[in-house]
Structures are given as C-alpha cells and as structure tokens.
Write an enzyme that holds these catalytic residues in place. Structure first.
Site, PDB file in Angstrom:
ATOM      1  N   GLU A  50       0.847  -1.195   0.000  1.00  0.00           N
ATOM      2  CA  GLU A  50       0.000   0.000   0.000  1.00  0.00           C
ATOM      3  C   GLU A  50       0.879   1.242   0.000  1.00  0.00           C
ATOM      4  OE1 GLU A  50      -3.783   1.910   2.450  1.00  0.00           O
ATOM      5  OE2 GLU A  50      -2.416   0.599   3.541  1.00  0.00           O
ATOM      6  N   LYS A 119      -9.847   1.717  -2.747  1.00  0.00           N
ATOM      7  CA  LYS A 119     -10.129   1.282  -1.373  1.00  0.00           C
ATOM      8  C   LYS A 119     -11.557   1.642  -0.976  1.00  0.00           C
ATOM      9  CE  LYS A 119      -7.765   1.584   3.133  1.00  0.00           C
ATOM     10  NZ  LYS A 119      -6.556   2.187   3.748  1.00  0.00           N
ATOM     11  N   CYS A 160      -5.728  -2.827   2.814  1.00  0.00           N
ATOM     12  CA  CYS A 160      -5.538  -2.569   4.235  1.00  0.00           C
ATOM     13  C   CYS A 160      -6.813  -2.693   5.083  1.00  0.00           C
ATOM     14  CB  CYS A 160      -4.877  -1.205   4.412  1.00  0.00           C
ATOM     15  SG  CYS A 160      -4.093  -0.976   6.022  1.00  0.00           S
TER      16      CYS A 160
END
Length: 283
Positions: A50, A119, A160
């Site tokens: 990331e 995301k 994440c």
C-alpha cells in the site's frame, strides 16, 4: 475463466516489502528493481505494498497523487511486460475529477491495465493515547469490487482496512476467487493485535489464500508501518512471513491443496441460505 482442467495447480507469489522514502522517483526505481528480482526467482504474481510511491499520511496524498494512467502506473506497466508477470501495483494516491482515492492498479504480463481497485473502507480510527488517523480528511472511498483472472486462479483485491470487513472477502469467495491480496500498512498498535488474526480469519472463513504486502518499517516516518508481509493458506496456516525490514516474501500457492480443504470441510454447500446471506448490491 479457464476451465478447471486447464488451470495450473501451483504458482509462485511474491510480496515486495518496500522501504518507502519521500522521493517518488526513488520509490519507483526500487519497486521496479524488486519486481525484476521476484521474476528472476520464478514469481508469476507479484504485489507491491500500500502507498508504495509515497509516504503514508493525509498530508502526503494530495502532493503525491497522480492520474491513472500516469508516471507511476506507466512504470508498473513497463516492468510487468518486461518480466512477464501479473503485477498488483500496491496502491498509490490517485487523482480523478478533483477527488483523491487510495487505488490499486493491476497489470498483466503484456503490460495491459487489467483492473483498478479503489479502497472501499477508509481508515478512520481513534484509539486514545495510541493512534488517531482519518483517511476521509483527504480521500474518497471507491464503490466497486475488483477481481482479475490469471491462468492459475481468480484473484480478489482489497486494501488494508478493507481486510476488517468479512463481507468483502465472502463476496470475492462467492465470485470464485481463490486468492485475496491486500496491499496494506497496519501500524504499531493494530499490527501486533490484529494483522495476522484478520488474515487467518479471512482465509479460514472462505477457504482461500490471503496475502498482505506491507511497506517495510521506518521508525522515523510519521506513520510507522508494522511490516510482516504475510501469506496464509486456506487451512489458516501462516506459510510465509517477513520481518520488519525491506525484503521479498515468496510462497508457492497450491490450488490442489485448496481444493482438498474445500472437499474435506464443505462449508460452501452447507451454508444456510434459507436463514442468512451476504449479498453484493453492485456488480
């Protein structure tokens, strides 16, 4: 998707735990160098971490943001083609129509952009005395799922904080994914507590492989990443794990083993769809 009989049963996955600096060109050069190293070691699918081209932080996202395609993704496309690998481009801050996203671009062995994943769940937390972080101060969440096919298996993407949401992994499993890859940067509070636990949970719940690619730890950074890029098997075993330093983690993904586990413990055919369901509301 390839017919079952033609899919290859094993392939090598590489996770690049990159030491990220404040100099974008240096990050790109180091990342591409490690992709080449992974390919030399036989990796067919490679993931970067990331925020691999930029320090992680809300003040950095606007400064380092790019269009896709742009400078960083052009380099990824070129190295994917050069090395003939599937390259999961970690994530970068993406600018599009005045908004910023935390975005993962995936490239095929011919350098083609296969998918772009933004995301979905923004990292907004407040643990008093430990860590407060609000991605939503500068970022906009994505609104779609992303999978891509390889000659080996279908792969699902998260970034994440997305890993905390079991429903996303379940939808990817429903869609035929056998590997989930989460470029991720957990921190020194949530890392030791939840990093491995979440990966093992997603893997066992869905009987698939889960991989995480973290930046290497930099104690001087404003946000200190936990590191420990990991691969977990469908049985919940940690089959590969890095320390905190810059490294490349390798794991041979065994899809025959995955099929055996699903046969031995056939949870997909045992779900009580008369009582509950996890349902995607968008394609």
């Amino acid at each position: 998707m390839l017919p079952r009989g033609r899919a290859m049963a094993t392939f090598r996955l590489a996770l690049i735990q990159l030491q990220v600096s404040s100099i974008k060109s240096e990050n790109l050069a180091r990342a591409c160098g490690l992709v080449r190293e992974a390919a030399r070691q036989g990796a067919k699918v490679v993931s970067l971490p990331e925020c691999f081209n930029s320090p992680y932080g809300t003040k950095y996202f606007p400064e380092y943001a790019e269009k896709i395609p742009g400078e960083s993704t052009q380099k990824l496309s070129e190295v994917a083609k050069e090395c003939s690998v599937y390259l999961i481009g970690g994530s970068i801050p993406e600018e599009d129509a005045g908004k910023l996203y935390n975005t993962c671009a995936v490239f095929g062995p011919d350098g083609t952009l296969l998918v772009k994943y933004r995301k979905l769940h923004l990292f907004d937390i407040d643990i008093p005395g430990k860590i407060t972080f609000h991605e939503s101060k500068t970022l906009t969440p994505g609104d779609s799922f992303s999978t891509f096919d390889t000659p080996y298996c279908r792969v699902g993407l998260g970034i994440c904080y997305d890993m905390r949401f079991a429903e996303l992994a379940q939808i990817y499993a429903q869609r035929g994914c056998q590997l989930l890859v989460y470029p991720a940067a957990f921190n020194m509070t949530t890392g030791p507590a939840h990093w491995e636990l979440l990966q093992r949970g997603r893997a066992v719940d869905n009987q698939l492989y889960v991989a995480t690619a973290s930046p290497a730890r930099d104690e001087q950074a404003s946000y200190v990443a936990w590191g420990h890029s990991t691969v977990v098997s469908p049985w919940g075993e940690v089959v590969a794990k890095a320390g905190a330093e810059e490294t490349v983690v390798y794991s041979d993904i065994d899809l025959k083993k995955l099929a055996e586990i699903r046969q031995q413990i056939p949870i997909f055919s045992q779900k009580r769809s008369d009582l509950y369901a996890v349902e995607a509301k968008k394609p």
